[in-house]
Design a protein around this motif. Structure first.
Motif, mmCIF file in Angstrom:
data_model
loop_
_atom_site.group_PDB
_atom_site.id
_atom_site.type_symbol
_atom_site.label_atom_id
_atom_site.label_comp_id
_atom_site.label_asym_id
_atom_site.label_seq_id
_atom_site.Cartn_x
_atom_site.Cartn_y
_atom_site.Cartn_z
ATOM 1 N N ARG A 66 -28.174 -3.664 5.567
ATOM 2 C CA ARG A 66 -27.854 -5.002 5.386
ATOM 3 C C ARG A 66 -26.281 -5.407 5.158
ATOM 4 N N VAL B 177 -36.197 -5.323 8.104
ATOM 5 C CA VAL B 177 -35.019 -5.686 8.539
ATOM 6 C C VAL B 177 -35.117 -6.633 9.799
ATOM 7 N N ARG C 187 -24.987 -6.687 10.583
ATOM 8 C CA ARG C 187 -25.555 -7.771 10.905
ATOM 9 C C ARG C 187 -24.939 -8.048 12.178
ATOM 10 N N GLU D 299 -36.445 -10.062 8.778
ATOM 11 C CA GLU D 299 -35.509 -10.668 8.301
ATOM 12 C C GLU D 299 -34.420 -11.376 9.307
#
Length: 714
Positions: free
Chosen positions: A402, A181, A407, A184
């Motif tokens: 995710r 995570v 986010r 990314e």
């Protein structure tokens, strides 16, 4: 070497800053008086512009003095009031101070109660922003403020003396952010976390580390801070000798786990030398504490973990900003939950009740207080700081690792990191900033959602016991609930969240003879038989409940069981009569039940099998080898606690100026991470370590000097 300003220059600079803040507050009050119909600064018959300006100046000055003198006293008194209630009182108290300020001016203005709240909030924000703007750009002011902070703190601790100029170390834990995570979030042309991406691209290295079987904050942070997480088989477990359910995130449980770790290692912890612990489950041996769960139930000067609230809410602008953000986050969670239901997103878990308020506590209040405490430690020259930001972990449990919601949380964590990194520019010593996580998160539909029954239903059916029609579930936000209760100084919640199924008369001491105790820790579960002393053997379980082990092992939602055999020692049982005998490494059947859980699974399970408080039956959910999805035994679509998927992959982002975490091989287990962090503290105290495998700095400097800051904290 920086030159010290003469005393008259220092006094003059301070006076100019005070006058600037006063002027901004006066102008703000005039603008508000012109724009709000219920707020006036003149008599009903009218006044000249000069008199109105004088009234505004007196009002702004009186409000500033009252805020500086009265507000800290009020906050200290209100530390006895729950933090969430204090947040709601912020507006009323600030408005009251403004009303009093207008009453004491020579030409009294007039404002009603509702408008006073608005005016006070805007003026507090304006004056705070002005003061911060001026101070940040005045190195002399910062140095003088730092000297006062450092001197005052060391006098209070009895350690007054010259400031040690060796580098300090900040360990910032991004709770639950897995290795993949994070990668990314920092990759691409427009990374989700630009501050962390800039560190990774210039002064820091990224390292993956693998967690223990118990991949959760209690086990990981205990090992990281205290050097031992021995006999911590899960997030919650049943101890037969006392009949108590031990829970990692309860004050009593955290205090006992910390006591055992200190007794086992003979050391107080990672932070025992001039350290500070902020927002953690455990103290790490630090004397400076804020929002530390293991000491939250204690009294005394050395254990006032809620002092962080006083330090933060002493500034009315901080209180106003946090209260506004808190309310906004409550509405944000409600909107996100409604959107998920309307879109029929799957998997999905309930997010109603008190959860929006509990989520906002950890994503706003806890974050703001912890970040402010860390910045205070940096400005005061603290040698070692360990802080935990738990926002991502809590949101990911309910929105997925995710999701769109997580986010947004990652962006807010990046801003928090940026604030702390930039604060090191004004510290009296250089700093090494280390980012790390305690575990990752694995996604997947819950066990009950996928198969229509809870694990306790399955266990009771396998034991030939009646299955209740309505099985209980873990309340949403269980971890945030415990954090909030500790911060509010409330009594511990009755222990029902970890008990799957029925409520018991005495949850902390499940009565004997009522059947098995089934406890969940993410996708790991523990089954204990309270009426059988000691660990029940496989042979005894088969004799008493012949169908139980096979019913569990052959279920498609279960990956493997760990039991103790009188003949073979610890044995891992999988579907289709497959077994892995851990003492000898012998595998029977057509496959190894641990093969799909990745490298290190055998060693992790073998270690836990030797714990005195390992359950009679340890149950790990199945994992999809292609997607890494697991099935949590709790109401969580993002989970951790066992083996399978990304939950076992944590990260360590460390400065190149510190030695490499490992020379070769893999970094495994929280105890090994503790040894690495302790080595780095020794290197910092002994001077800068040799730079190994350093890379050239290629990131361009941005407008506010972040790249230069990276050089300083590297």
């Amino acid at each position: 070497m920086r030159l010290r300003l003469p005393p008259w220059r220092a006094v003059g600079s301070t006076v100019l800053r005070v006058l600037a803040v006063w002027a901004v507050s006066t102008v703000t009050m005039l603008l508000l008086a012109g724009g709000l119909p219920d707020f006036r600064l003149q008599s009903p018959s009218g006044d000249s512009a000069t008199r109105i300006a004088v009234t505004a100046a007196f009002g702004a000055g009186a409000f500033g003095v009252l805020s500086a003198l009265v507000w800290p006293v009020l906050v200290r008194a209100l530390l006895l009031v729950p933090a969430l209630v204090l947040g709601l009182l912020v507006f009323f108290l600030n408005g009251s101070l403004l009303w009093i300020a207008l009453r004491v001016t020579p030409d009294r203005g007039d404002v009603n109660a509702e408008t006073a709240v608005v005016v006070a909030a805007v003026m507090s924000a304006a004056s705070s922003a002005t003061s911060t703007f001026l101070a940040v750009r005045d190195d002399g002011a910062y140095r003088r403020r730092l000297a006062r902070l450092a001197g005052r703190r060391r006098r209070r601790e009895g350690t007054a003396g010259p400031m040690d100029e060796s580098p300090g170390v900040i360990f910032l834990q991004l709770d639950g952010v897995g290795y993949d995570v994070l990668r990314e979030a920092i990759e691409g042309e427009q990374p989700l976390m630009p501050t962390v991406a800039a560190l990774r691209g210039s002064t820091h290295r990224l390292t993956r580390w693998r967690t223990d079987w118990s991949s959760q904050t209690g086990a990981s942070q205990l090992g990281i801070l205290h050097g031992s997480n021995e006999d911590v088989p899960a997030f919650r477990w049943y101890e037969k000798e006392t009949g108590v359910v031990m829970v990692s995130n309860r004050p009593s449980g955290a205090a006992e786990l910390q006591r055992r770790a200190v007794e086992r290692t003979g050391r107080y912890g990672l932070l025992e030398t001039d350290g500070a612990s902020r927002g953690n489950l455990f103290s790490g041996g630090a004397r400076q504490l804020a929002l530390v769960l293991s000491v939250s139930a204690r009294r005394g000067r050395e254990t006032r973990s809620r002092a962080g609230y006083f330090a933060y809410f002493s500034d009315p602008a901080n209180a106003t900003r946090t209260a506004v953000s808190y309310v906004a986050d409550v509405f944000r969670e409600v909107g996100q939950s409604v959107r998920a239901r309307l879109r029929r997103e799957s998997p999905r878990v309930p997010r109603g009740g008190l959860y929006p308020f509990l989520r906002a506590f950890v994503t706003v209040v806890q974050r703001d207080v912890v970040v402010a405490a860390v910045i205070g430690d940096v400005l005061g020259g603290r040698a070692a700081v360990y802080a935990d930001l738990v926002a991502y972990d809590e949101v990911a449990h309910h929105s997925g690792p995710r999701g769109r919601d997580t986010r947004q949380v990652l962006r807010s964590l990046d801003r928090a990191v940026r604030m702390i990194v930039k604060a090191t520019d004004h510290a009296p010593r250089p700093y090494r900033v280390v980012l790390l996580s305690d575990h990752g998160q694995s996604t997947g539909e819950t066990f009950a959602g996928a198969f229509g029954l809870t694990l306790e239903d399955l266990v009771r059916a396998g034991c030939g016991l009646p299955v209740p029609r309505r099985a209980g579930r873990t309340p949403s936000g269980a971890e945030a609930r415990q954090a909030a209760r500790a911060a509010l100084h409330r009594p511990e919640e009755p222990r029902r969240a970890g008990l799957l199924g029925r409520r018991r008369r005495s949850p902390d001491r499940p009565p004997r003879g009522t059947g098995p105790v089934v406890l969940a820790s993410g996708n790991l579960a523990l089954v204990s038989f309270p009426d059988v002393p000691g660990r029940m053997s496989r042979e005894a379980i088969d004799a008493r409940h012949p169908a139980l082990l096979r019913a569990l092992a052959d279920h498609p939602g279960i990956g493997f069981l760990l039991v103790r055999s009188e003949e073979h020692g610890p044995v891992v049982i999988g579907a289709g009569a497959c077994e892995h005998r851990l003492d000898t490494g012998e595998v029977t059947g057509d496959r190894d039940p641990l093969a799909c859980f990745g490298p290190g699974a055998v060693a992790a399970v073998r270690r836990t099998a030797g714990f005195p408080h390992a359950a009679d039956i340890m149950v790990n959910s199945s994992v999809d080898p292609a997607t890494g999805e697991v099935h949590a035994f709790e109401e969580q679509i993002g989970s951790h606690g066992g083996l399978g998927g990304e939950q076992n992959q944590a990260f360590l982002l460390s400065p190149l100026r510190l030695s490499a975490p490992v020379v070769s091989g893999e970094l495994v287990g929280a105890e090994q991470v503790h040894r690495v962090l302790r080595r780095w503290l020794r290197e910092a105290r002994g001077g800068a370590a040799p730079v190994r495998h350093a890379r050239a700095v290629t990131e361009p400097q941005d407008g506010d000097g972040l790249a230069a800051t990276q050089q300083r904290v590297g």
